[in-house]
Design a protein around this motif. Structure first.
Motif, short mmCIF file in Angstrom:
data_model
loop_
_atom_site.label_atom_id
_atom_site.label_comp_id
_atom_site.label_asym_id
_atom_site.label_seq_id
_atom_site.Cartn_x
_atom_site.Cartn_y
_atom_site.Cartn_z
N GLY A 1 -13.03 5.90 0.43
CA GLY A 1 -12.26 4.81 -0.16
C GLY A 1 -10.75 5.01 -0.11
N VAL A 2 -10.24 5.46 1.04
CA VAL A 2 -8.82 5.82 1.15
C VAL A 2 -7.96 4.58 1.39
CG1 VAL A 2 -7.15 7.07 2.57
CG2 VAL A 2 -9.32 8.15 1.93
N ASP A 3 -6.89 4.46 0.62
CA ASP A 3 -5.91 3.38 0.76
C ASP A 3 -4.55 3.98 1.09
OD1 ASP A 3 -7.79 1.44 0.08
OD2 ASP A 3 -7.32 1.53 -2.04
N PHE A 4 -4.28 4.17 2.39
CA PHE A 4 -2.98 4.68 2.82
C PHE A 4 -1.97 3.55 2.89
CE2 PHE A 4 -5.17 8.35 4.89
CZ PHE A 4 -4.41 9.34 4.30
N ARG A 5 -0.72 3.87 2.59
CA ARG A 5 0.39 2.96 2.78
C ARG A 5 1.56 3.76 3.34
NH1 ARG A 5 -3.45 0.45 1.74
NH2 ARG A 5 -3.77 -1.20 0.20
N VAL A 6 1.81 3.60 4.64
CA VAL A 6 2.91 4.31 5.29
C VAL A 6 4.01 3.31 5.60
CG1 VAL A 6 3.59 5.76 7.23
CG2 VAL A 6 1.26 5.94 6.30
N PRO A 7 5.12 3.35 4.87
CA PRO A 7 6.19 2.38 5.09
C PRO A 7 6.77 2.46 6.49
CG PRO A 7 6.47 3.49 2.98
CD PRO A 7 5.41 4.25 3.73
N THR B 1 -4.39 1.35 5.24
CA THR B 1 -5.85 1.36 5.22
C THR B 1 -6.33 0.82 3.88
OG1 THR B 1 -6.16 3.59 4.29
CG2 THR B 1 -5.83 3.43 6.67
N HIS B 2 -7.52 0.24 3.90
CA HIS B 2 -8.07 -0.39 2.70
C HIS B 2 -9.52 0.07 2.54
CE1 HIS B 2 -4.62 -3.20 2.82
NE2 HIS B 2 -4.81 -3.13 4.14
N GLY B 3 -9.77 0.88 1.52
CA GLY B 3 -11.13 1.34 1.25
C GLY B 3 -11.77 2.09 2.39
N LEU B 4 -10.98 2.87 3.12
CA LEU B 4 -11.47 3.53 4.32
C LEU B 4 -12.45 4.64 3.96
CD1 LEU B 4 -10.78 3.10 7.34
CD2 LEU B 4 -9.29 5.11 7.16
N SER B 5 -13.67 4.55 4.52
CA SER B 5 -14.71 5.53 4.24
C SER B 5 -15.40 5.94 5.54
CB SER B 5 -15.75 4.97 3.26
OG SER B 5 -15.16 4.66 2.01
N ALA C 1 -16.87 2.05 6.41
CA ALA C 1 -16.47 0.96 5.50
C ALA C 1 -14.96 0.93 5.43
CB ALA C 1 -17.07 1.16 4.10
N GLY C 2 -14.43 -0.25 5.08
CA GLY C 2 -12.99 -0.40 4.96
C GLY C 2 -12.33 -0.76 6.28
N THR C 3 -11.03 -0.91 6.25
CA THR C 3 -10.26 -1.29 7.43
C THR C 3 -9.03 -0.42 7.56
OG1 THR C 3 -8.98 -2.95 6.19
CG2 THR C 3 -10.99 -3.70 7.29
N ALA C 4 -8.51 -0.37 8.79
CA ALA C 4 -7.27 0.36 9.08
C ALA C 4 -6.41 -0.52 9.97
CB ALA C 4 -7.57 1.69 9.76
N GLN C 5 -5.13 -0.57 9.67
CA GLN C 5 -4.20 -1.39 10.45
C GLN C 5 -2.99 -0.55 10.86
OE1 GLN C 5 -3.43 -4.58 7.62
NE2 GLN C 5 -4.76 -5.96 8.78
N VAL C 6 -2.53 -0.78 12.07
CA VAL C 6 -1.30 -0.21 12.58
C VAL C 6 -0.42 -1.36 13.03
CG1 VAL C 6 -0.27 1.17 14.42
CG2 VAL C 6 -2.32 1.99 13.26
N PHE C 7 0.73 -1.50 12.41
CA PHE C 7 1.63 -2.62 12.66
C PHE C 7 0.90 -3.96 12.58
CE2 PHE C 7 3.66 0.86 15.24
CZ PHE C 7 4.71 1.08 14.36
N GLY C 8 0.00 -4.05 11.61
CA GLY C 8 -0.73 -5.28 11.36
C GLY C 8 -1.94 -5.50 12.25
N THR D 1 -8.85 10.78 9.58
CA THR D 1 -7.94 9.64 9.39
C THR D 1 -7.21 9.30 10.69
OG1 THR D 1 -7.60 10.19 7.06
CG2 THR D 1 -5.92 8.83 8.13
N PHE D 2 -6.69 10.32 11.36
CA PHE D 2 -5.97 10.09 12.61
C PHE D 2 -6.89 9.48 13.67
CE2 PHE D 2 -1.76 12.20 12.36
CZ PHE D 2 -1.84 12.68 11.08
N LYS D 3 -8.11 9.97 13.74
CA LYS D 3 -9.05 9.47 14.75
C LYS D 3 -9.42 8.01 14.49
CE LYS D 3 -11.04 14.01 15.68
NZ LYS D 3 -12.21 14.90 15.51
#
Length: 308
Positions: A33-39, A18-22, A69-76, A57-59
């Motif tokens: 402004g959450v920036d998650f990084r799950v390898p 996630t990038h700047g998730l609000s 605001a911001g973006t979220a990606q799952v497997f791109g 976050t899960f929803k």
């Protein structure tokens, strides 16, 4: 807690980013402004008090809620643009128990779900249900909280998705079934290539599985790091000090405890051990012992004591 916000996972492929998730609900900020990084392939444990933003976050990742605001990606894949494609790759256990198909029996609901997942494994679904004591003839709408949670776990895992989103997955389970569910999850990870993002109030239950940790506090991600880094940089210090001694500025002491005479303190501090010990010595403290913490105690050091 100097440097906590700068901690991040190592470079590599991310199953979830996630990038700047609000997200706000009226005047309340759920995510800031959450920036998650799950390898990819990680078991990432998300820690935080009630209302910290974990379920939101899960929803957002499931495209059940839209971020402000911001973006979220799952497997791109962008979750807002490709919701159905994302959900096809995810096994989801939500915080709340409703299924929307309360008129079906558990067995019929599992058959219904199987039609939507080409990778659904009927034999594995039967194995999971039997191990969790799920009765196929029970009406889904008549289940207790714990029984409903068992059904959700089977629905999430039976199609062997590449990503599991588990929001308090053992909530409502009795101790015996709780242990069985965690054992099934460990077996699942051994047999199936899977990334897991799990929110829990029982971090100690995942001590043997977790390899990354994130800490949410009032909608902000205040820590995010590999397990080894967390346990290397969060430790408990036992020191001898003068009466009235206080930790030096910049070394916030979580769980500070003083002896009755005030000449000994025990405190949890965040930072590289050598640097922390040098700063304590410069402030007049004589460090007697440094202890490595378990995963739960290390993660909770980033939260104020009143919400732990």
């Amino acid at each position: 807690m100097s440097g906590a916000n700068q901690a991040s996972t190592e470079a590599g492929a991310f199953a979830v980013a996630t990038h700047g998730l609000s997200k706000r609900y009226g005047g309340q900020t759920a995510l800031d402004g959450v920036d998650f990084r799950v390898p990819d392939g990680a078991v990432y444990v998300l820690v935080g008090a009630n209302g910290a933003g974990k379920s939101t976050t899960f929803k957002v990742l499931m495209n059940l809620e839209r971020a402000d605001a911001g973006t979220a990606q799952v497997f791109g894949m962008d979750t807002a643009r490709s919701g159905p494609l994302v959900r096809a790759q995810v096994g989801y256990v939500p915080e709340h128990q409703g299924h929307g198909y309360g008129w079906m029996t558990c067995g019929r609901l599992l058959q219904h779900a199987a039609a939507y997942y080409p990778a659904w494994d009927p034999a594995y679904a039967e194995h999971l249900g039997r191990a969790l004591g799920l009765r196929p003839d029970r009406g889904a709408g008549t289940l207790s909280k714990g029984e409903s949670r068992r059904l959700q776990l089977v629905l999430a895992m039976a199609h062997r998705p590449p990503l599991l989103l588990l929001d308090e997955p053992t909530d409502g389970l009795d101790p015996v079934v709780r242990r069985r569910a965690l054992a099934l999850l460990a077996e699942h990870l051994a047999d199936t290539p899977t990334t897991v993002l799990v929110s829990t109030h029982h971090v100690n239950e995942l001590e043997s599985l977790a390899d990354h940790v994130g800490v949410l506090r009032e909608g902000r991600l205040v820590a995010q790091m590999a397990r080894d880094q967390l346990q290397r940089t969060v430790r408990r210090y036992h020191a001898e000090v003068a009466p009235g001694w206080e930790p030096p500025p910049g070394l916030d002491a979580a769980g500070l405890r003083r002896s009755s005479a005030g000449r000994e303190v025990r405190m949890t501090l965040i930072g590289e051990e050598r640097e922390v010990a040098e700063r304590l010595a410069a402030a007049g403290a004589q460090v007697r012992e440094v202890t490595t913490l378990g995963l739960e105690d290390a993660a909770l050091a980033f939260l104020p004591e009143e919400v732990q």
